[in-house]
Each structure stands twice: as C-alpha cells, then as structure tokens.
Enzyme design. Sequence first.
Site, PDB file in Angstrom:
ATOM      1  N   LYS A  22       0.804  -1.204  -0.123  1.00  0.00           N
ATOM      2  CA  LYS A  22      -0.018  -0.131   0.018  1.00  0.00           C
ATOM      3  C   LYS A  22       0.799   1.342  -0.107  1.00  0.00           C
ATOM      4  CE  LYS A  22      -1.986   1.733   4.169  1.00  0.00           C
ATOM      5  NZ  LYS A  22      -1.286   2.903   4.440  1.00  0.00           N
ATOM      6  N   ASN A  23       1.730   1.130   0.785  1.00  0.00           N
ATOM      7  CA  ASN A  23       2.694   2.424   1.064  1.00  0.00           C
ATOM      8  C   ASN A  23       3.818   2.724  -0.014  1.00  0.00           C
ATOM      9  OD1 ASN A  23       1.158   2.803   3.281  1.00  0.00           O
ATOM     10  ND2 ASN A  23       2.785   2.218   4.756  1.00  0.00           N
ATOM     11  N   ARG A  92      -4.857  10.633   4.275  1.00  0.00           N
ATOM     12  CA  ARG A  92      -3.747  11.963   4.153  1.00  0.00           C
ATOM     13  C   ARG A  92      -2.694  11.860   3.117  1.00  0.00           C
ATOM     14  NH1 ARG A  92       0.660  11.856   6.584  1.00  0.00           N
ATOM     15  NH2 ARG A  92       0.383  14.093   7.366  1.00  0.00           N
ATOM     16  N   CYS A 116      -4.947  12.178  12.061  1.00  0.00           N
ATOM     17  CA  CYS A 116      -5.909  10.925  11.988  1.00  0.00           C
ATOM     18  C   CYS A 116      -5.763  10.448  13.496  1.00  0.00           C
ATOM     19  CB  CYS A 116      -5.313  10.170  10.957  1.00  0.00           C
ATOM     20  SG  CYS A 116      -3.726   9.249  11.344  1.00  0.00           S
ATOM     21  N   ARG A 121      -0.033  14.532  12.583  1.00  0.00           N
ATOM     22  CA  ARG A 121       0.439  14.310  11.468  1.00  0.00           C
ATOM     23  C   ARG A 121       0.473  15.499  10.593  1.00  0.00           C
ATOM     24  NH1 ARG A 121      -1.577   8.720   9.465  1.00  0.00           N
ATOM     25  NH2 ARG A 121       0.517   8.603   8.144  1.00  0.00           N
ATOM     26  N   ASP A 308       4.892   0.781  11.892  1.00  0.00           N
ATOM     27  CA  ASP A 308       3.500  -0.093  11.473  1.00  0.00           C
ATOM     28  C   ASP A 308       3.541  -1.542  11.894  1.00  0.00           C
ATOM     29  OD1 ASP A 308       3.379   1.767   8.090  1.00  0.00           O
ATOM     30  OD2 ASP A 308       3.089   2.371  10.237  1.00  0.00           O
ATOM     31  N   ARG A 400      -8.710  -0.699   4.526  1.00  0.00           N
ATOM     32  CA  ARG A 400      -7.814   0.405   3.912  1.00  0.00           C
ATOM     33  C   ARG A 400      -6.606  -0.117   3.435  1.00  0.00           C
ATOM     34  NH1 ARG A 400      -7.154   5.924   7.129  1.00  0.00           N
ATOM     35  NH2 ARG A 400      -5.952   6.145   5.467  1.00  0.00           N
TER      36      ARG A 400
HETATM   37  C1  EPZ Z   1       4.355   6.688   6.198  1.00  0.00           C
HETATM   38  O1  EPZ Z   1       3.557   8.063   6.778  1.00  0.00           O
HETATM   39  C2  EPZ Z   1       3.199   5.653   6.159  1.00  0.00           C
HETATM   40  N1  EPZ Z   1       2.029   6.143   5.089  1.00  0.00           N
HETATM   41  C3  EPZ Z   1       2.623   5.372   7.384  1.00  0.00           C
HETATM   42  O2  EPZ Z   1       1.946   4.005   7.379  1.00  0.00           O
HETATM   43  C4  EPZ Z   1       4.069   4.962   8.337  1.00  0.00           C
HETATM   44  O3  EPZ Z   1       3.708   4.850   9.729  1.00  0.00           O
HETATM   45  C5  EPZ Z   1       5.006   6.232   8.449  1.00  0.00           C
HETATM   46  O4  EPZ Z   1       5.338   6.466   6.896  1.00  0.00           O
HETATM   47  C6  EPZ Z   1       6.158   6.250   8.979  1.00  0.00           C
HETATM   48  O5  EPZ Z   1       6.800   5.004   8.550  1.00  0.00           O
HETATM   49  C7  EPZ Z   1       2.235   5.858   3.893  1.00  0.00           C
HETATM   50  O6  EPZ Z   1       3.293   5.508   3.179  1.00  0.00           O
HETATM   51  C8  EPZ Z   1       1.093   6.293   3.129  1.00  0.00           C
HETATM   52  P1  EPZ Z   1       6.266  10.315   8.090  1.00  0.00           P
HETATM   53  P2  EPZ Z   1       3.888   9.553   6.794  1.00  0.00           P
HETATM   54  O7  EPZ Z   1       5.991  11.591   7.297  1.00  0.00           O
HETATM   55  O8  EPZ Z   1       4.535   9.811   5.479  1.00  0.00           O
HETATM   56  C9  EPZ Z   1       5.952  13.597  11.648  1.00  0.00           C
HETATM   57  C10 EPZ Z   1       0.228   2.600   7.785  1.00  0.00           C
HETATM   58  O9  EPZ Z   1      -0.292   2.115   8.789  1.00  0.00           O
HETATM   59  N2  EPZ Z   1       5.899  14.611  10.633  1.00  0.00           N
HETATM   60  O10 EPZ Z   1       7.555   9.646   8.056  1.00  0.00           O
HETATM   61  O11 EPZ Z   1       2.996  10.253   7.043  1.00  0.00           O
HETATM   62  C11 EPZ Z   1       4.712  12.836  11.750  1.00  0.00           C
HETATM   63  O12 EPZ Z   1       3.739  13.662  12.326  1.00  0.00           O
HETATM   64  C12 EPZ Z   1       0.674   3.994   7.854  1.00  0.00           C
HETATM   65  O13 EPZ Z   1       0.362   2.179   6.585  1.00  0.00           O
HETATM   66  C13 EPZ Z   1       5.962  16.022  10.729  1.00  0.00           C
HETATM   67  O14 EPZ Z   1       6.029  16.378  12.008  1.00  0.00           O
HETATM   68  O15 EPZ Z   1       5.046   9.426   7.848  1.00  0.00           O
HETATM   69  C14 EPZ Z   1       4.929  11.623  12.366  1.00  0.00           C
HETATM   70  O16 EPZ Z   1       5.047  11.832  13.784  1.00  0.00           O
HETATM   71  C15 EPZ Z   1       0.321   4.642   9.160  1.00  0.00           C
HETATM   72  N3  EPZ Z   1       5.741  16.981   9.711  1.00  0.00           N
HETATM   73  C16 EPZ Z   1       6.531  11.275  11.707  1.00  0.00           C
HETATM   74  O17 EPZ Z   1       6.950  12.698  11.300  1.00  0.00           O
HETATM   75  C17 EPZ Z   1       5.760  16.253   8.516  1.00  0.00           C
HETATM   76  O18 EPZ Z   1       5.829  17.052   7.375  1.00  0.00           O
HETATM   77  C18 EPZ Z   1       6.353  10.210  10.870  1.00  0.00           C
HETATM   78  O19 EPZ Z   1       5.868  10.610   9.793  1.00  0.00           O
HETATM   79  C19 EPZ Z   1       5.797  14.945   8.042  1.00  0.00           C
HETATM   80  C20 EPZ Z   1       5.887  14.136   9.397  1.00  0.00           C
END
Ligand code: EPZ
Length: 421
Positions: A22-23, A92, A116, A121, A308, A400
């Site tokens: 998915k990701n 998102r 979420c 996020r 995850d 999802r």
């Molecule tokens: C991706 O989300 C994945 N989703 C998530 O999987 C996964 O948990 C996450 O990466 C971490 O591995 C997809 O790929 C669609 P991040 P993403 O940006 O890109 C903070 C699932 O279950 N952050 O690495 O949103 C954020 O709040 C989902 O399949 C900021 O502060 O993850 C979080 O605490 C859930 N500012 C941390 O970084 C930003 O601009 C990690 O976020 C971006 C992120």
Amino acid sequence: MDKLYVTGPVQLQGEVEISSAKNATLPILAATILCPYPVEFVGIPDLMDVSTILKLLQSMGIKFSRNDSMTVLDATELTSQHADYSLVKTMRASVLVLGPLLARYGVASVSLPGGCAIGARPVDIHLSGLEKMGAIIEIENGYIKARCDKLKGAVVTFPFPSVGATENIMMAAVLAEGETIIENAAMEPEIDDLADFLIAQGVKIQGAGTSRITIQGMKISELKASKTPYRVIGDRIEAATFIIAAIMTKGKVKVSGFRPHHLEFVLDVLKKMGAQFEIGENFIQVLPSQSLKGAMVETLPFPGFPTDIQAQMMALMSLVDGNSIMTETIFENRFMHVPEMLRMGAKIQLKGNAALIEGVESLSGAPVMCTDLRASAALILCALVASGTTEIQRVYHLDRGYEKIDEKLTNLGAKIQRVKG
Ligand code: EPZ
C-alpha cells in the site's frame, strides 16, 4: 459497518501470497501526474486507500482503466490541480499529489490532510522542502495553496526523515530546473520503489534507500513510458502481520511475495524471542515454535523497527513467557489497540510512549473496536489465539490496508466470518 467474528484458538497452516505494498502504491500512483502518457501497472492491490487515491486522480482528469490484473493511468491531460477535502480527509496520503502537481503545472490546491487517529501528522516538512525549491505556499480555508513559476533544484535537509516528505520532494524534483539533493531522507523500501518507478520513466536518481538522494531535474518531454508494466514491491507490513499470526498460532505457514530483507530488523527481534523460521529469496517459512521470550523494542525510521508493525508485535508480546517493553517514537498516539487488548485479557501498562507488556497464558474472545489500520490487525491476531469468539467492529479500518485479509486467513485455517453492516 462490517463486522468480523473470529473464533479461536486456531493453528494456521498453509501458504499465503502477499499483495503489493500500500505504502509504495500510493506515492507511485501519485507520481503518474508527472507522466503525460498512459502508465501500465500489474498487481495494484484492491484496497480502500488505493481506490481513494484513484478517485482523487480521476477528479483531476486522469483517465484510469482496470482489467483483470492490468491497471492503466493516463495523465496526458489533467483538467484540475485541486485535491478536495472530501477525498483528502479520508486519506492523508493524498497530500502526495502536491509535489507532482507543482512540478508539472506550477500550481496546486490541496486540502490540508488533517490529523488521524494516530496523531496530528503535520506536513510542515513537505511544505518547507517545496518552499526551498521556490514554491510560494499559503494556507487558506484549510487548503494548501501553492504556486511557482518553475521549481528549482535545491539542497533540502529534513529535520526528520519523513517518508511522505521524501516522496513529495522526490516527485517535485523530477521536473525542477537543475539538481535536487535530499539530506536526511527516509530510507524505507517504499522510497526505493518510488525511485525505481521514476527511473523506469527515464528519471536520473541516485541514493534512494540511503539518507542522501540526488535527483536530476528534466523536461516533461524527456519522460518516457517504461517498456513493461510496473509491479510494486510486496507489502512488508502485511507480510510481517502474517508471519506474526503464524508464530502466535504455533502454525506452519509459508509467507511469500515480498523481500525478507525489507524485514531484517523485525526478523532479528523475532529470532531473539525464539521464533523459528526459514528465510527464502522471496518468502519466509514459519515453523511451529515452542515458548517464546519477551523483548525490548523501540520503533524507529527504517532500517529500525517499523512503527507499522508495533501493534502486531504487541499482540505477540502479550502471549510470551515473560515481560516486554514496546516504545513508540514515531507517532504520538499509537497505542489505541491497548484498551481493546486489555478487554481480551492482555496485561499491558502504558507510561507515556512506552508500553510494559506482561505475557499471559491465554486471551479470551470479546467484542472489540478497530481504531486505526494496524491496531485492527493486532486485534485480529489476538482473536486468532483467544478462546471463544471475538466480534471486531469498524473493520473498514482494516480494509484500508489489507487486501482480502479475512479470505487469506480463512485459507490458512482461521475461523472468520464477515457480517456486512
Ligand atoms: C508513512 O506515513 C506511512 N504511510 C505510514 O503508514 C507510516 O507509519 C509512516 O510513513 C512511518 O513509517 C504511507 O506511506 C502512506 P512520516 P507518513 O512523514 O509519510 C511527523 C500505515 O499504517 N511529521 O514519516 O505520514 C509525523 O507527524 C501508515 O500504513 C512531521 O512532523 O509518515 C510523524 O510523527 C500509518 N511533519 C512522523 O513525522 C511532516 O511534515 C513520521 O511521519 C511530516 C511528518
């Protein structure tokens, strides 16, 4: 809303083929915005999040067709650069259209994704990276309004290796003027797969999968359709979910269709806990293991232990001999599976971002509620080994990110009934 009724305990046996990730699918489908020609895919998974992003892309004028296993997206002409709240609020990851829209059209209006269940996020890292490349970004009525004459290549250094931000800047850099370097980039396998997809369209990218990624900007006319349809990598998170299910039920299951080296850290932890399995080129053969012992695990960006898989690992930790500690360092609210697991007899204490898990002999079936995608998976794992029947509500969370999970588990001997609601 659909419910699942799972009766345990069972012992899983047989083979399961993992679906495409998915990701990796979500950013790669967003990247088709950059391609002014039909792009062919095979094996795109049938997931709610995938249909959401396809709806979003179609709302911008991208043509899409799907027959048996081939999916074609044609972004020759887009009619809009607007990603509406009605779609973005359900997923998102829709924010991933921002970079490619800006790169191709110099304009984008994308609803702020909002938080979420697992956390606020924010997307500040995405936005500051695009501003570094020359984008002017304002937030108006809950929308990200971005524009630029032409994105310029830049050195973009992330304060945190955000997966989504890395993907957005990579895609933006494809049509920017000059070279872009991303420092402190995320290193997840899904980043590597997005790079492989872009390279297949003729993009010059080095360092994907490391913390420093270099992308050479190009003209849109230089992008060329790859000769063969693109197949996204297998889903390491789904694979880990089935591997843990097999271990918890003391079953013998072959989990194939993914790359075990994408789960190196997780497999190390499982081995140290006493799990038995053989590692193949594109499969893991789980073997029945006797008693397992606890572990201390902290979620980290790749190659550390993936957030995850945190909830699924806690399901396993609930049933080992001894205590375990799970520390969640990525998201601020990712223990919502805990109250539900307590209802099934798990012994877990939360202290801030750490969970102390005391292994118990067994769990018992109970009515439980899904709260987010991976928490739902953890509840299914608990239900497989619990004595009695567990009623799992709000399974749309599960749909999802897991393709036909009830079918796949039933084929392995699970007793699962889906009641449409
Ligand atoms: C991706 O989300 C994945 N989703 C998530 O999987 C996964 O948990 C996450 O990466 C971490 O591995 C997809 O790929 C669609 P991040 P993403 O940006 O890109 C903070 C699932 O279950 N952050 O690495 O949103 C954020 O709040 C989902 O399949 C900021 O502060 O993850 C979080 O605490 C859930 N500012 C941390 O970084 C930003 O601009 C990690 O976020 C971006 C992120």
